[in-house]
Design an enzyme around this catalytic site. Structure first.
Site: not given
Ligand code: BGC
Length: 268
Positions: A66-67, A93, A166, A170
């Site tokens: 588990d990173v 990744n 998310y 990112k």
């Molecule tokens: C997500 C995907 C998504 C894509 C474009 C990716 O980073 O994990 O679920 O389809 O971005 O929106």
């Protein structure tokens, strides 16, 4: 062009039991690298990737981890030492989504994604950078002391309603990457990112596995097709190879133009 461009290289690929990570592990092995194939929950899938590489006379070993846990991260690189005598490339990744409308996002859902996608990337990158320095430069192996490649997303740039955790993770990895690159370039550690767009993988299956969903998704992609994992893997091979030796601190968008604000083709 990529034939054996990673000969003699040793790579750790996190989240390599499926999707983009799996394709990168296979492409790296094809290009001559020995690969630590990391998986978290699906040991069978991780072993299958390793078996595929070994079946083609490549070098690979599966390692669970588990990173987001420092001790597990150590284990990954210890395996690279034990099996291949060191590490030259990290592909950070491993990642996940836990989607929820912003007002309903729980602290648990927030932390899950930040821990894995952002803190996990930090832990792996810091550990590998320490190991690169300990190993020292081997010019016959690579022009760089070591290479770090983060797999981010178009959502390091494009805000994404319903995915605040998310997108924040990112976006965070993007600045982690650029800061690391700035800080470590003079030590010949080359740090970059790949930002995939909509690539057909298990993480976004619902967005492409019916014709109606796929039609809707393609509207967001100027190039007119949904990406394949190999599109990303080939870019990763190049970025990790000496052919990209002067590429430092950049993000390569592999997204069919998704990040080009396609709605502006009409209007604005
Ligand atoms: C997500 C995907 C998504 C894509 C474009 C990716 O980073 O994990 O679920 O389809 O971005 O929106």
């Amino acid at each position: 062009m990529n034939q054996k461009s990673l000969a003699g290289q040793r790579a750790v690929v996190t989240g390599a039991s499926s999707g983009i990570g799996k394709a990168i592990a296979l492409a790296f092995a094809e290009a001559g690298a020995a690969v630590v194939v990391n998986h978290h929950s699906d040991a069978e899938a991780g072993k299958a990737v390793t078996a595929e590489i070994l079946g083609k006379e490549g070098r690979a070993v599966s390692v669970r981890g588990d990173v987001s846990k420092p001790r597990d991260v150590q284990k990954l690189f210890d395996a690279a030492d034990a099996h291949f005598g060191g590490v030259d490339i990290l592909v950070a990744n491993a990642g996940a989504q836990a989607d929820a409308p912003f007002l309903e996002m729980t602290l648990e859902g927030w932390r899950k994604v930040i821990d894995l996608d952002l803190t996990g990337a930090f832990l792996c990158a810091q550990e590998v950078a320490k190991r690169f320095r300990r190993q020292g430069l081997e010019p016959n192996r690579s022009r760089a002391l070591g290479k770090v490649l983060f797999v981010t997303s178009v959502h390091q740039r494009i805000p994404w309603a319903g995915h605040a955790n998310y997108a924040a993770a990112k976006g965070g990895v993007r600045m982690l990457m650029e800061t690391m690159a700035q800080e470590l370039a003079d030590q010949k550690i080359r740090v970059n990112a790949i930002a995939p767009g909509a690539i057909k993988t298990p993480i976004n299956k619902a967005a492409w596995d019916t014709p109606a969903a796929a039609r809707k998704l393609v509207k967001l992609i100027p190039y007119g097709r949904i990406g394949e994992v190999e599109d990303v893997a080939q870019s990763a091979v190049w970025l990790a190879s000496d052919a990209a030796d002067y590429v430092v601190g950049t993000t390569l968008f592999v997204d069919g133009g998704m990040s080009l604000y396609p709605d502006f083709r009409e209007g604005g």
